[in-house]
Design a protein around this motif. Structure first.
Motif, mmCIF file in Angstrom:
data_model
loop_
_atom_site.group_PDB
_atom_site.id
_atom_site.type_symbol
_atom_site.label_atom_id
_atom_site.label_comp_id
_atom_site.label_asym_id
_atom_site.label_seq_id
_atom_site.Cartn_x
_atom_site.Cartn_y
_atom_site.Cartn_z
ATOM 1 N N TYR A 10 0.842 -1.207 0.000
ATOM 2 C CA TYR A 10 0.000 0.000 0.000
ATOM 3 C C TYR A 10 0.872 1.250 0.000
ATOM 4 N N ARG B 36 -5.241 -3.664 -7.260
ATOM 5 C CA ARG B 36 -5.992 -2.794 -8.160
ATOM 6 C C ARG B 36 -5.665 -1.348 -7.797
ATOM 7 N N GLN B 37 -5.877 -0.486 -8.769
ATOM 8 C CA GLN B 37 -5.631 0.939 -8.537
ATOM 9 C C GLN B 37 -6.960 1.669 -8.499
ATOM 10 N N GLU C 134 2.775 1.729 -3.311
ATOM 11 C CA GLU C 134 1.885 2.330 -4.313
ATOM 12 C C GLU C 134 1.688 3.820 -4.028
ATOM 13 N N HIS D 8 2.128 7.660 -6.006
ATOM 14 C CA HIS D 8 0.882 8.437 -6.097
ATOM 15 C C HIS D 8 -0.263 7.606 -6.664
ATOM 16 N N ARG D 9 -0.322 6.363 -6.222
ATOM 17 C CA ARG D 9 -1.431 5.478 -6.565
ATOM 18 C C ARG D 9 -2.101 4.998 -5.285
ATOM 19 N N LEU D 10 -3.431 4.973 -5.311
ATOM 20 C CA LEU D 10 -4.212 4.506 -4.171
ATOM 21 C C LEU D 10 -4.650 3.077 -4.486
ATOM 22 N N ALA D 11 -4.114 2.127 -3.735
ATOM 23 C CA ALA D 11 -4.286 0.722 -4.081
ATOM 24 C C ALA D 11 -5.245 -0.004 -3.140
ATOM 25 N N GLY E 206 -9.300 7.160 -6.869
ATOM 26 C CA GLY E 206 -8.993 8.172 -5.850
ATOM 27 C C GLY E 206 -10.172 9.063 -5.511
#
Ligand SMILES: [Zn+2]
Length: 138
Positions: free
Chosen positions: A16, A55-56, A19, A23-26, A59
């Protein structure tokens, strides 16, 4: 000055934060039963399968609940109070806890408020997702 407390990810939680650094919310999705899972785990909490895929999230989501803290729970947070923590229902169906970024022109948060994730690079190693009201929510 006392250092600000930061998360100490363990095991599967590391993904987490890796990611978030990008700058990805996983979140995870179970390949056996389809359940969407947050926070990251080694087995699905619905069917106990270990076939979990990353998965992404887009946001975006809405505020499920929130609270504003006026007393710091740690000396390292004393300069941050008051601050607001939100439980956000992401559009993908998982619920995430994070700080709310409050801008000077923003209203008091409300349940159902549309929000979007932003990324706070706390240190070179640690980036924390936070949420802010989407432009149309004010
Ligand atoms: Zn499952």
């Amino acid at each position: 000055m006392t250092d600000r407390p930061t998360p100490t990810p363990r095991g599967e939680e590391n993904i987490y934060f890796e990611e978030a650094r990008a700058h990805r919310l996983a979140f995870q999705q179970c390949e056996s039963c389809g359940a969407r899972v947050f926070y990251p785990r080694t087995v699905c909490p619905v069917c106990l399968s270990d076939r979990l895929s990353l998965r992404q999230a887009a946001g975006t989501g809405t505020v499920h609940s929130f609270t504003t803290l006026h007393r710091a729970g740690h000396p390292g947070l004393a300069d941050r109070v008051p601050y607001t923590v939100v439980l956000v229902d992401l559009d993908e169906g998982v619920r995430v806890l994070a700080d709310l970024v409050v801008s000077p022109e923003a209203d008091v948060p409300w349940i159902g408020m549309p929000v979007q994730a932003v990324f706070d690079e706390v240190t070179p190693e640690l980036t924390l997702p936070r949420f802010q009201a989407t432009a149309g929510a004010r």
